[in-house]
Design a protein around this motif. Structure first.
Motif, short mmCIF file in Angstrom:
data_model
loop_
_atom_site.label_atom_id
_atom_site.label_comp_id
_atom_site.label_asym_id
_atom_site.label_seq_id
_atom_site.Cartn_x
_atom_site.Cartn_y
_atom_site.Cartn_z
N PHE A 18 0.81 -1.22 0.00
CA PHE A 18 0.00 0.00 0.00
C PHE A 18 0.84 1.26 0.00
O PHE A 18 0.36 2.33 -0.41
N ALA A 19 2.07 1.16 0.42
CA ALA A 19 2.96 2.32 0.30
C ALA A 19 3.24 2.64 -1.16
O ALA A 19 3.62 3.77 -1.51
N ALA A 20 3.05 1.66 -2.04
CA ALA A 20 3.28 1.87 -3.46
C ALA A 20 2.17 2.67 -4.12
O ALA A 20 2.34 3.17 -5.24
N LYS A 21 1.02 2.78 -3.46
CA LYS A 21 -0.09 3.60 -3.97
C LYS A 21 -0.63 4.38 -2.77
O LYS A 21 -1.64 4.01 -2.19
N PRO A 22 0.03 5.48 -2.43
CA PRO A 22 -0.11 6.04 -1.08
C PRO A 22 -1.26 7.03 -0.88
O PRO A 22 -1.05 8.14 -0.38
N HIS A 23 -2.48 6.66 -1.26
CA HIS A 23 -3.62 7.46 -0.84
C HIS A 23 -3.75 7.32 0.67
O HIS A 23 -3.88 6.19 1.18
N PRO A 24 -3.73 8.40 1.44
CA PRO A 24 -3.68 8.28 2.90
C PRO A 24 -4.82 7.48 3.51
O PRO A 24 -4.62 6.63 4.38
N GLY A 25 -6.05 7.75 3.06
CA GLY A 25 -7.19 7.04 3.62
C GLY A 25 -7.16 5.56 3.27
O GLY A 25 -7.47 4.69 4.10
N GLN A 26 -6.79 5.27 2.05
CA GLN A 26 -6.67 3.88 1.61
C GLN A 26 -5.63 3.15 2.45
O GLN A 26 -5.81 2.00 2.85
N MET A 27 -4.52 3.83 2.72
CA MET A 27 -3.48 3.22 3.55
C MET A 27 -3.97 2.97 4.97
O MET A 27 -3.64 1.95 5.58
N ARG A 28 -4.78 3.91 5.51
CA ARG A 28 -5.33 3.70 6.86
C ARG A 28 -6.25 2.50 6.90
O ARG A 28 -6.23 1.71 7.85
N VAL A 29 -7.07 2.34 5.88
CA VAL A 29 -7.98 1.19 5.84
C VAL A 29 -7.18 -0.11 5.78
O VAL A 29 -7.47 -1.07 6.50
N ALA A 30 -6.15 -0.14 4.96
CA ALA A 30 -5.31 -1.34 4.88
C ALA A 30 -4.65 -1.63 6.22
O ALA A 30 -4.55 -2.78 6.65
N ALA A 31 -4.18 -0.58 6.90
CA ALA A 31 -3.54 -0.77 8.21
C ALA A 31 -4.54 -1.33 9.22
O ALA A 31 -4.19 -2.18 10.06
N ARG A 32 -5.76 -0.86 9.17
CA ARG A 32 -6.79 -1.38 10.08
C ARG A 32 -7.07 -2.85 9.80
O ARG A 32 -7.24 -3.65 10.73
N LEU A 33 -7.11 -3.20 8.53
CA LEU A 33 -7.33 -4.61 8.18
C LEU A 33 -6.14 -5.47 8.61
O LEU A 33 -6.33 -6.59 9.10
N ARG A 34 -4.94 -4.95 8.45
CA ARG A 34 -3.77 -5.71 8.92
C ARG A 34 -3.86 -5.96 10.42
O ARG A 34 -3.58 -7.06 10.90
N ALA A 35 -4.25 -4.93 11.16
CA ALA A 35 -4.34 -5.08 12.61
C ALA A 35 -5.43 -6.08 12.99
O ALA A 35 -5.24 -6.92 13.88
N ASP A 36 -6.57 -6.00 12.33
CA ASP A 36 -7.68 -6.91 12.65
C ASP A 36 -7.32 -8.35 12.33
O ASP A 36 -7.72 -9.27 13.05
N LEU A 37 -6.56 -8.53 11.25
CA LEU A 37 -6.25 -9.88 10.78
C LEU A 37 -4.89 -10.38 11.25
O LEU A 37 -4.51 -11.51 10.95
N HIS A 38 -4.15 -9.53 11.97
CA HIS A 38 -2.80 -9.88 12.41
C HIS A 38 -1.98 -10.39 11.23
O HIS A 38 -1.21 -11.34 11.36
N SER A 39 -2.13 -9.72 10.10
CA SER A 39 -1.48 -10.21 8.88
C SER A 39 -0.04 -9.74 8.76
O SER A 39 0.59 -9.91 7.72
N ASP A 40 0.50 -9.12 9.83
CA ASP A 40 1.92 -8.81 9.82
C ASP A 40 2.74 -10.02 10.26
O ASP A 40 3.97 -9.99 10.29
#
Length: 517
Positions: free
Chosen positions: A251-273
């Motif tokens: 998502f850093a490769a397409k850095p719309h700020p809101g889009q990046m926030r949504v992806a970060a929230r999904l990562r946190a919810d899914l523990h996909s790190d």
């Protein structure tokens, strides 16, 4: 039902700019209202009325004060009839139809009109401002028909019901009952106003209704974006999807700020790190994989739309304006609601796309061709009884219906300007219609979300039967536990309307805290 006032610091009108949250808190009775005690504010209000009085004594010509209204601006009002003119303005505009604004919407309207008139450029008196504050303090709410405004020259017809109530006419909601305004004012110890020259026009000739509805729509839309994100995470789990579509580097490769926030929230919810596991699919279908790209549009649009709404909220938007400092009457068109119309047309588009996204996710979850081993229609029945149970089949149809209606309403209202009032109002904003459409789209999307809460609770539980190692952790787990306690798993077919209505209430009071960032 009248909401009890929560004991917090009241919102002071005249002390500085307001934000959306100020209006919505007052509308929900989480804050009260008061008029600023600042001597400079009160002196400015007084200077405006004194200048207007002096101008009238000197035979000045002021639109809507010494002339008729709109196309009738060439009609000169005899001096002995000037005091009657404001009454005639709200009288002949008493032609609204449609539903009445609800109590929350009506409080927001009173707040937005008060905010504008408190700018000190409308030539109104302190008693008028105090009258609006009194309506809020006593929760005496004018019955305002929702339909009849073209959004320029402001919200004339709906706001005529506010002007009339201040003068003791028409009807209000008071203590949960529909009452004559004069009766409610008397019971509260409020003396009806006799409007001064310009005051009827100042109340009515502005964008208060569309702006009030925009504030409420903004807050509800923002929460829907967060709920759609949480639901997407749960649906990824339910469908055994790929939790790594939301990678930070990706998502850093397409850095719309809101889009990046949504992806970060999904990562946190899914523990996909965490280290990748063997996913069933290399790439999930778009409604899961591209969820940040859909929800992110709303997330990125909200700050932009906030500027439009809050600028309008903190503006003097009637006509003419009265400059008490330079002692000038400024004839213009600030009643035009173009910015709110654009904001609402844009917001309803972004919100309808949330409904469409979730509708597509549900279509995947109920279909055995796409749900990776879940039972057909997410039915929880087993054994011989599975044959007669249909799970969420009808719910998916209803979600499709609500989504289709939301999408249908995304046609922009602002492009349907109509020439009115003898071609004086020959280009109008349709801002109030856009705001009402936006609220309807939000309402339909909230219904989709309520259904998806049932589906997510059902889907994750059924995935756990197939794959006991399935884990949901953190805030999503707490939310699921709450849903599990209150919404029974659908094993035997049952009516779901009571569950849906309960969940709708939860959504509208923002039951679940969603994401610190």
């Amino acid at each position: 039902m009248t909401l009890p006032l929560v004991e917090t610091a009241p919102l002071s009108f005249g002390d500085g700019p307001l934000n959306i949250e100020d209006v919505t808190a007052l509308a929900r009775r989480e804050r009260g209202a008061m008029l600023s005690a600042d001597p400079a504010f009160r002196a400015r209000i007084a200077r405006g009325t004194e200048f207007l009085d002096r101008l009238l004594r000197e035979d000045g010509v002021v639109y809507g004060v010494t002339t008729g209204y709109g196309d009738s601006c060439t009609v000169v009002i005899p001096p002995e009839l000037l005091s009657e003119l404001p009454h005639h303005l709200f009288a002949y505009h008493g032609c609204g139809l449609g539903r009445f604004l609800d109590e929350t919407e009506t409080r927001a309207v009173l707040a937005t009109r008060l905010a504008s008139l408190s700018r000190g450029m409308s030539g109104v008196s302190l008693p008028l401002l105090e009258g609006l504050v009194a309506l809020l303090q006593h929760d005496i709410l004018p019955l305002i028909p929702a339909e009849g405004s073209v959004g320029a020259s402001g919200d004339l017809t709906p706001l005529s019901y506010v002007a009339a109530v201040l003068c003791g006419e028409r009807e209000v909601m008071y203590h949960g009952r529909r009452r004559p305004a004069a009766e409610a004012l008397a019971e509260a110890g409020i003396t009806p106003l006799r409007l001064r020259p310009k005051e009827g026009l100042a109340i009515m000739n502005g964008t208060a209704v569309m702006t009030a509805l925009a504030c409420l729509a903004y807050e509800r839309a923002e929460y829907l974006g967060r709920l759609a994100t949480r639901l997407t995470a749960l649906n990824v789990v339910a469908s055994a999807g790929n939790a790594h579509h939301f990678d930070e580097v990706l998502f850093a490769a397409k850095p719309h700020p809101g889009q990046m926030r949504v992806a970060a929230r999904l990562r946190a919810d899914l523990h996909s790190d965490r280290p990748s596991r063997n996913e069933q699919r290399l790439q999930d279908r778009y409604s899961l994989r591209c969820a940040p790209h859909v929800i992110g549009v709303l997330e990125d649009a909200l700050p932009f739309l906030r500027q439009f709404i809050e600028n309008e909220l903190n503006s003097a938007n009637d006509n003419p304006l009265v400059d008490p400092d330079r002692e000038q009457i400024l004839h213009g068109g600030h009643f035009y609601g173009g910015h709110i119309a654009f904001a609402m047309d844009s917001l309803k588009n972004a919100v309808a796309n949330l409904a469409d996204l979730l509708d597509r996710q549900l279509a995947l979850l109920v279909d055995t061709r796409f749900n990776h081993g879940l039972p057909s229609n997410l039915s929880g029945a087993s054994g011989p009884r599975a044959a007669i149970n249909h799970g969420l089949k009808a719910l998916q149809i209803s979600v499709s219906a609500w989504t289709a209606e939301a999408l249908k309403l995304t046609m922009p209202a602002s492009v349907f300007s109509r020439s009115t009032e003898c071609h004086n109002q020959d280009k109008v904003s349709m801002g109030t219609i856009a705001a009402r459409d936006c609220l309807r789209v939000i309402e339909l999307t909230e219904q989709v979300v309520a259904a998806m809460l049932i589906a997510a609770r059902q889907g994750v539980a059924l995935r756990g039967r197939i794959a006991p190692e399935t884990k949901v952790e953190g805030e999503p787990a707490a939310m699921l536990a709450d849903l599990d306690e209150r919404i029974a798993l659908v094993e035997e077919d049952r009516a779901l309307d009571h569950d849906l209505r309960s969940l709708l209430d939860d959504v509208r009071v923002r039951r679940w805290s969603l994401y610190a960032q």
